[in-house]
Scaffold this active site. Structure first.
Site, PDB file in Angstrom:
ATOM      1  N   ASP A   1       0.869  -1.184   0.000  1.00  0.00           N
ATOM      2  CA  ASP A   1       0.000   0.000   0.000  1.00  0.00           C
ATOM      3  C   ASP A   1       0.901   1.228   0.000  1.00  0.00           C
ATOM      4  O   ASP A   1       1.860   1.299   0.781  1.00  0.00           O
ATOM      5  CB  ASP A   1      -0.903  -0.016   1.244  1.00  0.00           C
ATOM      6  CG  ASP A   1      -2.077   0.946   1.109  1.00  0.00           C
ATOM      7  OD1 ASP A   1      -1.841   2.147   0.847  1.00  0.00           O
ATOM      8  OD2 ASP A   1      -3.231   0.497   1.252  1.00  0.00           O
ATOM      9  N   ILE A   2       0.633   2.179  -0.904  1.00  0.00           N
ATOM     10  CA  ILE A   2       1.514   3.362  -0.983  1.00  0.00           C
ATOM     11  C   ILE A   2       1.132   4.451   0.018  1.00  0.00           C
ATOM     12  O   ILE A   2       1.796   5.480   0.089  1.00  0.00           O
ATOM     13  CB  ILE A   2       1.581   3.951  -2.413  1.00  0.00           C
ATOM     14  CG1 ILE A   2       0.187   4.271  -2.951  1.00  0.00           C
ATOM     15  CG2 ILE A   2       2.340   3.020  -3.344  1.00  0.00           C
ATOM     16  CD1 ILE A   2       0.229   5.107  -4.238  1.00  0.00           C
TER      17      ILE A   2
ATOM     18  N   HIS B   1     -10.473  -5.823  -1.673  1.00  0.00           N
ATOM     19  CA  HIS B   1      -9.087  -5.943  -1.204  1.00  0.00           C
ATOM     20  C   HIS B   1      -9.058  -6.190   0.292  1.00  0.00           C
ATOM     21  O   HIS B   1      -9.938  -5.746   1.022  1.00  0.00           O
ATOM     22  CB  HIS B   1      -8.273  -4.688  -1.539  1.00  0.00           C
ATOM     23  CG  HIS B   1      -8.906  -3.411  -1.079  1.00  0.00           C
ATOM     24  ND1 HIS B   1      -9.911  -2.786  -1.782  1.00  0.00           N
ATOM     25  CD2 HIS B   1      -8.692  -2.656   0.026  1.00  0.00           C
ATOM     26  CE1 HIS B   1     -10.275  -1.696  -1.144  1.00  0.00           C
ATOM     27  NE2 HIS B   1      -9.567  -1.594  -0.031  1.00  0.00           N
ATOM     28  N   PHE B   2      -8.029  -6.888   0.701  1.00  0.00           N
ATOM     29  CA  PHE B   2      -7.775  -7.146   2.111  1.00  0.00           C
ATOM     30  C   PHE B   2      -6.499  -6.407   2.491  1.00  0.00           C
ATOM     31  O   PHE B   2      -5.494  -6.514   1.787  1.00  0.00           O
ATOM     32  CB  PHE B   2      -7.613  -8.654   2.370  1.00  0.00           C
ATOM     33  CG  PHE B   2      -8.912  -9.402   2.278  1.00  0.00           C
ATOM     34  CD1 PHE B   2      -9.504  -9.651   1.053  1.00  0.00           C
ATOM     35  CD2 PHE B   2      -9.543  -9.858   3.423  1.00  0.00           C
ATOM     36  CE1 PHE B   2     -10.714 -10.332   0.969  1.00  0.00           C
ATOM     37  CE2 PHE B   2     -10.750 -10.546   3.351  1.00  0.00           C
ATOM     38  CZ  PHE B   2     -11.329 -10.779   2.121  1.00  0.00           C
ATOM     39  N   HIS B   3      -6.576  -5.644   3.577  1.00  0.00           N
ATOM     40  CA  HIS B   3      -5.394  -4.964   4.107  1.00  0.00           C
ATOM     41  C   HIS B   3      -4.664  -5.914   5.051  1.00  0.00           C
ATOM     42  O   HIS B   3      -5.299  -6.559   5.895  1.00  0.00           O
ATOM     43  CB  HIS B   3      -5.810  -3.739   4.933  1.00  0.00           C
ATOM     44  CG  HIS B   3      -6.526  -2.675   4.156  1.00  0.00           C
ATOM     45  ND1 HIS B   3      -5.869  -1.589   3.610  1.00  0.00           N
ATOM     46  CD2 HIS B   3      -7.836  -2.517   3.847  1.00  0.00           C
ATOM     47  CE1 HIS B   3      -6.757  -0.808   3.014  1.00  0.00           C
ATOM     48  NE2 HIS B   3      -7.957  -1.344   3.136  1.00  0.00           N
TER      49      HIS B   3
HETATM   50  P1  5GP Z   1      -9.810   1.197   1.253  1.00  0.00           P
HETATM   51  O1  5GP Z   1      -9.782   2.619   1.759  1.00  0.00           O
HETATM   52  O2  5GP Z   1     -10.644   1.089   0.005  1.00  0.00           O
HETATM   53  O3  5GP Z   1     -10.123   0.154   2.277  1.00  0.00           O
HETATM   54  O4  5GP Z   1      -8.328   0.896   0.830  1.00  0.00           O
HETATM   55  C1  5GP Z   1      -7.786   1.287  -0.391  1.00  0.00           C
HETATM   56  C2  5GP Z   1      -6.303   1.279  -0.208  1.00  0.00           C
HETATM   57  O5  5GP Z   1      -5.712   1.369  -1.476  1.00  0.00           O
HETATM   58  C3  5GP Z   1      -5.787   2.465   0.617  1.00  0.00           C
HETATM   59  O6  5GP Z   1      -5.097   1.988   1.752  1.00  0.00           O
HETATM   60  C4  5GP Z   1      -4.882   3.206  -0.351  1.00  0.00           C
HETATM   61  O7  5GP Z   1      -3.725   3.682   0.266  1.00  0.00           O
HETATM   62  C5  5GP Z   1      -4.551   2.142  -1.379  1.00  0.00           C
HETATM   63  N1  5GP Z   1      -4.278   2.683  -2.699  1.00  0.00           N
HETATM   64  C6  5GP Z   1      -5.034   3.592  -3.381  1.00  0.00           C
HETATM   65  N2  5GP Z   1      -4.470   3.849  -4.581  1.00  0.00           N
HETATM   66  C7  5GP Z   1      -3.344   3.090  -4.645  1.00  0.00           C
HETATM   67  C8  5GP Z   1      -2.333   2.929  -5.645  1.00  0.00           C
HETATM   68  O8  5GP Z   1      -2.340   3.532  -6.724  1.00  0.00           O
HETATM   69  N3  5GP Z   1      -1.331   2.058  -5.372  1.00  0.00           N
HETATM   70  C9  5GP Z   1      -1.275   1.360  -4.180  1.00  0.00           C
HETATM   71  N4  5GP Z   1      -0.254   0.541  -4.012  1.00  0.00           N
HETATM   72  N5  5GP Z   1      -2.209   1.498  -3.225  1.00  0.00           N
HETATM   73  C10 5GP Z   1      -3.230   2.355  -3.451  1.00  0.00           C
END
Ligand code: 5GP
Ligand code: ZN
Length: 140
Positions: free
Chosen positions: A33-34, A102-104
């Protein structure tokens, strides 16, 4: 395999957007995650575009779960955090900002004060890339 041309994770799967990949097979991709909530934060996704848990087919889910464990185990061997959370959001109200399942995988400390809907803060890409190499080396 479903793909949505407007989906950032589908574009990562297609290689149109760069990522620090950790693991890849027919069904699953894992990458750093970036905007890490904590150092070592990474993501595990099905390659096929499904918005959330409810739309996923069983085979993809099983493959993602297995990959989550492998990646979390590699993170554990790399950073030895006191804990690791696996988190997954369904819908913007739950904090989902990317509508591709997605899973963190997030290393945790008892005092990190991480809340469910954490704020996105850009990480240091060089450091994230170096860490990805170390985690990859620990994949079993
Ligand atoms: P959510 O908020 O949907 O649970 O998590 C989405 C995740 O995707 C966030 O933690 C965010 O940092 C990550 N993310 C969003 N855009 C990108 C990207 O272009 N590359 C990467 N590696 N992670 C991303
Ligand atoms: Zn997608």
């Amino acid at each position: 395999m479903n793909a949505d041309p407007d989906c950032i994770f589908c574009r990562i799967v297609a290689g149109e957007i760069p990522s620090f990949k950790l693991l890849e097979n027919d069904r699953v991709l894992s990458f750093m995650d970036i905007n890490p909530a904590n150092e070592g934060h990474c993501l595990v996704i099905p390659k096929t575009h499904v918005p959330n848990l409810f739309e996923a087919d069983d085979e993809s889910l099983a493959a993602v779960a297995t990959a989550c464990r492998r990646v979390a185990d590699a993170v554990r061997r790399t950073l030895d955090p006191p804990g690791i959370s696996i988190a997954q959001a369904n819908g913007p109200a739950a904090g989902q900002s990317v509508l591709h399942l997605h899973f963190h995988v997030i290393p945790r400390r008892a005092d990190d004060d991480l809340l469910f809907n954490w704020e996105l803060q850009p990480g240091d890409l060089d450091a994230i890339g170096r860490l990805a190499e170390r985690i990859r080396a620990n994949l079993e």
